[in-house]
Design a protein around this motif. Structure first.
Motif, PDB file in Angstrom:
ATOM      1  N   UNK A   1      -7.375  -9.069  -5.022  1.00 31.19           N
ATOM      2  CA  UNK A   1      -8.066  -7.806  -5.266  1.00 31.19           C
ATOM      3  C   UNK A   1      -7.177  -6.608  -5.003  1.00 31.19           C
ATOM      4  N   UNK A   2      -7.269  -5.614  -5.892  1.00 26.17           N
ATOM      5  CA  UNK A   2      -6.667  -4.303  -5.679  1.00 26.17           C
ATOM      6  C   UNK A   2      -7.799  -3.313  -5.505  1.00 26.17           C
ATOM      7  N   UNK A   3      -7.897  -2.664  -4.352  1.00 26.45           N
ATOM      8  CA  UNK A   3      -9.090  -1.895  -4.026  1.00 26.45           C
ATOM      9  C   UNK A   3      -8.767  -0.532  -3.429  1.00 26.45           C
ATOM     10  N   UNK A   4      -9.834   0.200  -3.117  1.00 28.07           N
ATOM     11  CA  UNK A   4      -9.776   1.427  -2.334  1.00 28.07           C
ATOM     12  C   UNK A   4     -11.013   1.454  -1.447  1.00 28.07           C
ATOM     13  N   UNK A   5     -10.811   1.564  -0.152  1.00 28.54           N
ATOM     14  CA  UNK A   5     -11.908   1.740   0.802  1.00 28.54           C
ATOM     15  C   UNK A   5     -11.716   3.089   1.487  1.00 28.54           C
TER      16      UNK A   5
ATOM     17  N   UNK B   1       0.859  -1.181   0.000  1.00 28.34           N
ATOM     18  CA  UNK B   1       0.000   0.000   0.000  1.00 28.34           C
ATOM     19  C   UNK B   1       0.902   1.240   0.000  1.00 28.34           C
ATOM     20  N   UNK B   2       1.543   1.498  -1.161  1.00 29.05           N
ATOM     21  CA  UNK B   2       2.545   2.556  -1.232  1.00 29.05           C
ATOM     22  C   UNK B   2       1.930   3.951  -1.100  1.00 29.05           C
TER      23      UNK B   2
ATOM     24  N   UNK C   1      -2.005  -5.170   7.279  1.00 27.87           N
ATOM     25  CA  UNK C   1      -1.310  -3.908   7.489  1.00 27.87           C
ATOM     26  C   UNK C   1      -2.194  -2.936   8.261  1.00 27.87           C
ATOM     27  N   UNK C   2      -1.585  -1.857   8.722  1.00 26.52           N
ATOM     28  CA  UNK C   2      -2.324  -0.794   9.372  1.00 26.52           C
ATOM     29  C   UNK C   2      -2.865   0.203   8.363  1.00 26.52           C
ATOM     30  N   UNK C   3      -3.158   1.399   8.838  1.00 25.53           N
ATOM     31  CA  UNK C   3      -3.796   2.400   7.989  1.00 25.53           C
ATOM     32  C   UNK C   3      -2.810   3.361   7.323  1.00 25.53           C
ATOM     33  N   UNK C   4      -1.526   3.278   7.660  1.00 25.05           N
ATOM     34  CA  UNK C   4      -0.553   4.221   7.121  1.00 25.05           C
ATOM     35  C   UNK C   4       0.016   3.735   5.788  1.00 25.05           C
ATOM     36  N   UNK C   5       0.302   4.673   4.866  1.00 28.48           N
ATOM     37  CA  UNK C   5       0.919   4.263   3.602  1.00 28.48           C
ATOM     38  C   UNK C   5       2.356   3.812   3.806  1.00 28.48           C
TER      39      UNK C   5
ATOM     40  N   UNK D   1      -5.698   0.900  -0.806  1.00 28.86           N
ATOM     41  CA  UNK D   1      -5.025   2.186  -0.662  1.00 28.86           C
ATOM     42  C   UNK D   1      -4.920   2.603   0.800  1.00 28.86           C
ATOM     43  N   UNK D   2      -3.787   3.184   1.160  1.00 30.24           N
ATOM     44  CA  UNK D   2      -3.595   3.819   2.467  1.00 30.24           C
ATOM     45  C   UNK D   2      -3.193   5.264   2.227  1.00 30.24           C
ATOM     46  N   UNK D   3      -3.726   6.163   3.035  1.00 29.59           N
ATOM     47  CA  UNK D   3      -3.405   7.574   2.868  1.00 29.59           C
ATOM     48  C   UNK D   3      -4.198   8.214   1.741  1.00 29.59           C
TER      49      UNK D   3
END
Length: 235
Positions: free
Chosen positions: A161-165, A11-12, A222-226, A195-197
């Protein structure tokens, strides 16, 4: 069952619609992952910018990512807008190796303003790596049970899956429920990069990329940070 497969979810940080800069960030993730397959979020090479120009197979800006895949023997599954030879455009998942890039899958379930520009993909896709059959999904696809069912009917070992929430606990819970349900319903691994960030029009997102076992339990998340990259062995 084939030999175990090492996968990574990344999640870059998103460098806006700058494909060249994002390709460098992708390449760094590939080199650090130590994985055969590295999965990236929806529209990861441009961010969630629905006006970003389409990326081509011979786009020179992809060179750092292609080089990284070549030197590590990896395949990167990255997100980008893509234009077909007939002029239609798709929200695609690209398969990038040391040989170059190609569109592996086109998002079937568009939502909101996506349908103004993009054409929905017309069929589910299985992408094979080292004998593993990976069913591909982009964002809303993974929220539609029928999509996973149609993909699983092709015979898959993992749903990728590649997503965005969006941000917030409600979206995080929705994300985890979708992945757990897909794994349990079809008895397959679920591999999610999200996605993150910041990404395009989204100032914040939930992150939480991870891997779920065939019984629906999370293996790593992973956590929520990019910037996080998680590597897991499937098998």
């Amino acid at each position: 069952m084939p030999e175990p497969l090492t996968v990574a979810v990344a999640q870059p940080r998103c460098a806006g619609p700058d494909v060249a800069a994002n390709a460098v960030l992708h390449a760094e993730a590939v080199r650090g992952a130590g994985a055969r397959v590295i999965v990236f979020p929806e529209l990861s090479l441009t961010g969630y910018d629905l006006a970003a120009p389409a990326v081509a197979a011979d786009d020179p800006r992809l060179a750092p990512l292609i080089d990284a895949c070549g030197s590590t023997g990896s395949t990167a599954l990255a997100g980008a807008p893509w234009q077909d030879v007939d002029g239609r455009e798709y929200i695609a998942m690209l398969a990038v190796t040391g040989e170059g890039a190609e569109a592996a899958y086109a998002k079937m379930h568009l939502h909101g303003a996506e349908g103004i520009r993009f054409t929905p993909g017309d069929k589910p896709v299985v992408f094979e790596v080292d004998g593993w059959r990976l069913g591909l999904a982009v964002c809303r696809d993974a929220a539609v049970p029928e999509h996973a069912a149609r993909t699983a009917a092709l015979g898959i070992d993992a749903y990728v899956a590649g997503t965005l929430y969006g941000e917030g606990p409600e979206q995080s819970a929705r994300r985890d429920a979708h992945m757990r349900e897909r794994a349990q319903a079809h008895g397959v691994w679920v591999v999610l990069s999200t996605v993150a960030g910041q990404s395009g029009e989204y100032q914040e997102t939930s992150g939480g990329s991870g891997v779920w076992s065939p019984n629906g339990s999370p293996v790593a998340q992973a956590g929520s940070a990019p910037g996080e990259v998680l590597t897991v062995i499937l098998g």
